[in-house]
Design an enzyme around this catalytic site. Structure first.
Site, mmCIF file in Angstrom:
data_model
loop_
_atom_site.group_PDB
_atom_site.id
_atom_site.type_symbol
_atom_site.label_atom_id
_atom_site.label_comp_id
_atom_site.label_asym_id
_atom_site.label_seq_id
_atom_site.Cartn_x
_atom_site.Cartn_y
_atom_site.Cartn_z
ATOM 1 N N PHE B 243 44.141 40.779 42.512
ATOM 2 C CA PHE B 243 43.389 40.501 41.410
ATOM 3 C C PHE B 243 43.108 39.106 41.346
ATOM 4 O O PHE B 243 42.859 38.750 40.082
ATOM 5 C CB PHE B 243 44.110 40.992 40.255
ATOM 6 C CG PHE B 243 44.908 42.411 40.113
ATOM 7 C CD1 PHE B 243 43.727 43.343 40.230
ATOM 8 C CD2 PHE B 243 46.237 42.702 40.364
ATOM 9 C CE1 PHE B 243 44.226 44.771 40.445
ATOM 10 C CE2 PHE B 243 46.331 43.883 40.645
ATOM 11 C CZ PHE B 243 45.542 45.127 40.574
ATOM 12 N N LYS B 704 25.698 44.969 44.839
ATOM 13 C CA LYS B 704 26.129 43.720 44.068
ATOM 14 C C LYS B 704 27.469 43.437 43.927
ATOM 15 O O LYS B 704 27.857 42.383 43.638
ATOM 16 C CB LYS B 704 25.486 43.817 42.608
ATOM 17 C CG LYS B 704 23.809 43.576 42.653
ATOM 18 C CD LYS B 704 23.535 43.768 41.154
ATOM 19 C CE LYS B 704 22.004 43.193 41.035
ATOM 20 N NZ LYS B 704 21.641 43.336 39.639
ATOM 21 N N GLY B 705 28.347 44.460 44.376
ATOM 22 C CA GLY B 705 29.787 44.232 44.081
ATOM 23 C C GLY B 705 30.269 44.564 42.710
ATOM 24 O O GLY B 705 29.727 44.323 41.722
ATOM 25 N N GLU B 708 34.686 43.513 39.701
ATOM 26 C CA GLU B 708 34.986 42.576 38.418
ATOM 27 C C GLU B 708 34.354 43.194 37.000
ATOM 28 O O GLU B 708 34.847 43.187 35.993
ATOM 29 C CB GLU B 708 34.999 41.408 38.572
ATOM 30 C CG GLU B 708 36.125 40.440 39.558
ATOM 31 C CD GLU B 708 35.817 39.239 40.310
ATOM 32 O OE1 GLU B 708 36.355 38.315 39.929
ATOM 33 O OE2 GLU B 708 35.018 39.385 41.330
#
Lengths: 330, 741
Positions: B243, B704-705, B708
């Site tokens: 994290f 794009k990931g 998060e």
């Protein structure tokens, strides 16, 4: 954690004697609290006397009611059919606490000896009168969300964290203990104590006394219908009560014959007040009446900043719990 | 569809079995004969000096090898730059056991090394320390003044203003202003920070370290101790959550290496849960949002200011306010970001740093404005939709946020929402619905990868990246297998080892984009070699073909769509007389192309809460999270990422806070009994929607990931739902029941 020796008790009397002659020895049963405290150096026993092999894990009927062996686990107690049927308030309170894994390990006797969850008690870097008498109370002027609002003293505002004990208080259980000098029975209300100027003492037992069983009185069965255990906390599971209420009513139609109300999370012991309960004797189950009980129970309550909200929360929780109990909502 | 098409298809974790059987080993689980155990002693005070430290009782305990303190520990490097790492902010570096000075509570002040963990732990409790304490300052709100963060070297982009927000606000028909605050939070991954340093026979160090970047740990250690890369190999095959906490080497690594070198023994140091509160955290921020709008809800002015905390020695910055200049169309935007130095350790990036807290405040303010102008909060957002990134003045490489709003609202049933707060109830429970937008970056970093295909058809691909639990092993295996048309079980992906080609830190949601692109390129380089060998097979059906005309399917290379033209990989390699083909590539983002666009992920989060009218108890009953995150490579792990983000968002909104006692300057709820994270019983219905989003600019994969974006917006959506339920606005996180009484 310091190094310590370990022995398995063979009999209650010899175990009591062993601890009475060694002030740094301690009993251990489920160990769900003691081992945590040892890892943080809050407790530093040089010897552990393990009680778990003693024959005290039975739950049995007696002429007084139902007897819980001190070594019956919280899980076995909560799911015992007799407890579920005759003392469902106790089942509900036990299952509101800890986690399934902890309840499998924790014993009924051990539950009475849980120590406070006050942040400062656990942290050796800060003064705490309960951990180190005379060092001062950090919680009074510090972060005290988990601390008490009733029966506090200038030297300690810690709370007793148990859920089970709140139900036991409401049910007027009695506790049977055996010490080096013999056996005796303690009323639940006299088992734990207020901090006063000796906050290091959580209860009125002598160090060598062992809880052997807890008696649930037969007349406690009157409360098997109209009861609730309401626990308010910061998440839905695995959190200690900010405020909890064990409410039990013996009702005749719409009239309350007898009421029991005990609070958790607010004091150094489960908080009960006979005068408050008596306010409901022969009365109707109305919000106004319940509010009177709440006001009486919270009389003299004192907030310390981050726990001041508990005064209002406790009042509302009492009214809600009594309303639920009267309606047969558990 | 070929049997070897994986991207976009649900695939179970390739490392799932190893994890659930315990076969997967973590940094503290690697053993070696003669291993010794270090236990860290932490400071009781937050500020001051150690005046006396007496380790004699500890040293006299059988089994204790040494007690390192500032009085006897080595100081292997002097300059701060030696202690710099890939994620360190500007400023002086904390150097463990260098001096008697205490800069933060629970600062490591000693390391006991013994031949068992139990002895080391006991000995640590016998070390007597005396301090001269000073009064610490840890309360961000006490003096809400700060200074501007330094720019330049840090990579920190100072917020830019545009137009004249002050004037536009003053002239606006509708004005709204409020202050927002949230407490610090700690990452609390399940796995404690740990380093096992094995001293090998030739004196080289093999270091198992919990880190989000083995290369970062290696660089840190080699610079400080003057070692070559060969002398300090860092390995981290699995990680029990990061994290962001593993973006910087933590002090147990330094201490374990220092002790191993001093004692010439293998050493393991594991932090305790309490010590997990002794390094970086998500900083508290105090924010002010001012919004000016027309009566019909068109934004005229946005002001967003934030005061964040940092330590006395480093200037940690995060992007808190910039989102306010990007989320909506508005000509007049004024942004400010300030820091205040406190006597705590330096904050540290934590899942969607800056965005998750900045957007929590800003999207709450937008909701508040919606009631002021009397417009549905979703409609208000659509009205002010940003067609381009006005902060950077660039078009988005792709932005399907409208689809997120539409599909999320449809799934949630938003159209049935009554406008008035307190208009839905069930008994004593008040029901409310809320919405918020989320936004995060879509980044690609330089990354290398190596692919080795052997003649038996087995492919081994490697890169020094980490799998912090996000599913990197799985996604990379899928990309490699698909590129070379192999079955998944013929592919092994290796990571977390400094002997592998260098990958960037595993953070910023860029791993799939960066390492995935490198894996694809390395596998393509192998494919090209296979192809040229396949052409040379006797009577090859591919002899006249170019690489663009073929595809790799089911262990063969064939003309596109023509299964009969296939030459097996084995056949080709035999013809080429090679036992293996190995290619290593370094993939750079196409900066020239990418720089012309703003590259972001977006989300729309819809929430239903129930709140007990009298008791304030809150339950998040339903969440719909609609995500625009480009191409989804691995749907199953992608969904898990978003689910995990939403769960954490619930936790952040309602439960998480690291509580400081300002008198002691110490986090008091430093354990998982009192630092509350959401438990199963808190979590109910969560729906995840991935909207179609095509993007050929962000990177060759179009991904794009998703690490998060899932957490962003959740806290605001919950707070907004609570307002809708109760009519009560809470501007401080977490929203605990006492705030609703």
């Amino acid at each position: 954690m310091n190094s310590f020796s370990y022995t398995r008790a063979q009999a209650v009397e010899t175990a009591a004697r062993e601890v009475s002659t060694n002030h740094t020895a301690k009993f251990i049963a489920g160990g769900t609290n003691l081992l945590d405290l040892m890892k943080e150096n809050v407790e530093r026993p040089t010897r552990l006397v393990d009680l778990t092999r003693l024959p005290l894990n039975q739950i049995e009927d007696t002429d007084k009611g139902l007897r819980l062996g001190a070594l019956a686990t919280n899980a076995n107690t909560a799911y015992d059919e007799r407890v579920e049927e005759r003392y469902p308030l106790l089942s509900k309170a036990i299952l509101a606490g800890a986690s399934a894994q902890l309840r499998n390990m924790a014993t009924d006797g051990g539950n009475l000896f849980q120590r406070t969850r006050c942040y400062y008690f656990y942290d050796l870097a800060t003064p705490c009168n309960k951990r180190e008498p005379g060092s001062g109370c950090s919680a009074i002027t510090g972060y005290n969300r988990v601390c008490g609002i009733l029966g506090t003293s200038e030297s300690c505002i810690a709370t007793h964290p148990s859920d089970m004990c709140v139900a036991l208080a409401a049910l007027k259980a009695t506790v049977n203990v055996t010490g080096a000098t013999g056996e005796r029975t303690v009323e639940f209300a006299d088992f734990h104590r207020l901090p006063g100027n000796e906050p290091e003492r959580d209860n009125n037992l002598k160090p060598d006394e062992i809880v052997t069983s807890i008696d649930l009185p037969a007349d406690g069965e009157r409360f098997a219908k109209n009861f609730t255990y309401l626990k308010l906390r910061d998440r839905a599971s695995y959190a200690f009560a900010l405020v909890s209420v064990a409410a039990a009513l013996d009702m005749d139609g719409d009239t309350i014959k007898e009421a029991r109300v005990a609070l958790g999370g607010v004091a150094h012991k489960p908080w009960r007040k006979a005068e408050a309960e008596d306010l409901l004797k022969g009365q109707a189950a109305t919000k106004v009446n319940f509010e009177r009980v709440a006001a009486s129970l919270l009389e003299g309550a004192k907030g310390y900043g981050s726990n001041t909200f508990k005064i209002e929360l406790a009042k509302r929780a009492i009214v809600r719990a009594l309303t639920m109990a009267a309606n047969g909502q558990h | 569809m070929a049997a070897t098409t994986y991207i976009g298809r649900s695939t179970s974790r390739v490392d799932g079995r190893a994890k659930v059987t315990g076969e997967a080993k973590y940094a503290a689980e690697f053993n070696t004969p003669g291993l010794t155990y270090g236990y860290v002693i932490s400071s009781d005070i937050a500020k001051g000096k150690i005046t006396k430290i007496d380790a004699s009782d500890a040293l006299s305990l059988p089994g204790v090898l040494q007690v390192f303190t500032h009085e006897n520990a080595p100081r292997p490097a002097y300059f701060d730059r030696k202690f710099k790492d890939d994620d360190s902010p500007v400023g002086d570096k904390f150097k463990p056991l260098y001096s008697a000075e205490i800069q933060f509570s629970m600062q490591p002040i000693g390391l006991v090394v013994a031949d068992s963990f139990e002895v080391a732990r006991y000995a640590a409790s016998l070390v007597k320390v005396e301090y001269k304490a000073e009064t610490p300052e840890t309360n961000l709100r006490q003096k809400p003044k700060g200074h501007k963060a330094p720019t330049g070297k840090t990579g920190f982009t100072p917020p830019k203003s545009r137009g004249n927000a002050a004037k536009a606000y003053k002239n606006a028909e509708v004005q709204f202003e409020a202050e927002y605050f949230h407490m610090p939070e700690h990452h609390n991954p399940m796995e404690m920070f740990a380093s096992t340093v094995i001293v090998e026979e030739d004196g080289k160090l093999k270091i198992y370290d919990k880190t989000q970047g083995v290369a970062n740990s290696q660089k840190y250690i080699t610079k400080i101790f003057g070692l070559s890369k060969e002398e300090a190999r860092v390995i981290n095959p699995f990680m029990g959550g990061g994290f962001g906490s593993g973006l910087r080497p933590q002090y147990q690594l330094y201490l374990a290496v220092m002790a191993a070198r001093e004692l010439n023994r293998s050493v393991r140091v594991v932090l305790t849960r309490q010590q997990m509160f002794s390094f970086g955290h998500r900083p508290a921020t105090l924010q002010t949002v001012s919004l000016g709008a027309t009566k019909d809800g068109m934004l005229q002015a946005i002001k967003h200011e934030a005061l964040g905390e940092t330590s006395r020695f480093e200037e940690y910055t995060e992007v808190v306010v910039n989102w306010a200049g990007m989320l909506y169309h508005c000509d007049n935007v004024e942004l400010g970001y300030y820091l205040r130095n406190l006597d705590t350790y330096t904050p540290l990036d934590m899942r969607a740093p800056g965005s998750v807290t900045g957007i929590a405040a800003f999207e709450t303010a937008i909701d508040e404005l919606s009631y002021k102008v009397g417009i549905d909060p979703l409609e208000l957002r659509l009205k002010n939709y940003a067609e381009k990134n006005e902060f950077e003045g660039k078009p988005f490489s792709s932005k399907e946020l409208r689809a997120c709003y539409a599909q999320g609202a449809a799934k949630f049933g938003w159209a049935k929402r009554p406008a008035q707060p307190r208009s839905m109830r069930e008994g004593t429970k008040l029901i409310g619905w809320g919405v918020a937008t989320g936004m995060w970056d879509a980044q690609q970093q330089k990354s290398a990868a190596k692919a080795n295909l052997s003649v038996d058809g087995k492919l081994v691909v490697g890169s020094s990246t980490s799998d912090i639990g996000t599913g990197t092993y799985t996604a990379m295996t899928m990309i490699a297998a698909e590129t070379l048309g192999l079955p998944l079980d013929a592919v092994t992906f290796k990571l977390g080892d400094t002997t592998l080609p260098v990958a960037p830190l595993e953070g910023g949601s860029w791993t799939v984009a960066s390492v995935g692109s490198a894996v694809k390129e390395a596998c393509e380089a192998v494919a090209k070699k296979v192809f040229s060998m396949a052409k040379d097979v006797k009577d090859s059906p591919l002899s006249g073909a170019s690489f663009d005309e073929v595809e790799f399917v089911d262990g063969k290379v064939q003309l596109k769509g023509d299964y009969s033209s296939g030459v097996s990989i084995v056949e080709a390699m035999r013809a080429g007389e090679v036992n293996f083909i190995e290619e290593e590539t370094t993939t750079m983002p196409n900066m020239l192309k990418q720089m012309q666009y703003a590259r972001n992920t977006h989300s729309a989060v819809f929430v239903e809460v129930e709140v007990d009218e009298d008791l304030g108890q809150i339950c998040v009953r339903r969440v719909v999270s609609a995500i625009a995150g480009g191409r989804v490579i691995s749907p199953k792990t992608a969904r898990s990422q978003i689910l995990g983000g939403v769960v954490w968002g619930i936790s952040m909104a309602l439960e998480e806070e690291s509580v400081l006692d300002h008198h002691f300057g110490r986090f008091m709820n430093h354990n998982l009994a009192e630092y509350h994270v959401a438990v199963n019983a808190d979590i109910h219905n969560i729906d995840v929607i991935f909207v179609e989003e095509h993007d050929d600019i962000v990177n060759p994969l179009g991904a794009k990931g998703l690490g998060e974006i899932g957490i962003v917006g959740v806290a605001a959506a919950i707070g907004n739902a609570i307002y809708h339920a109760t009519g009560k606005r809470v501007r401080e996180l977490p929203i605990t029941l006492d705030k609703l009484l």
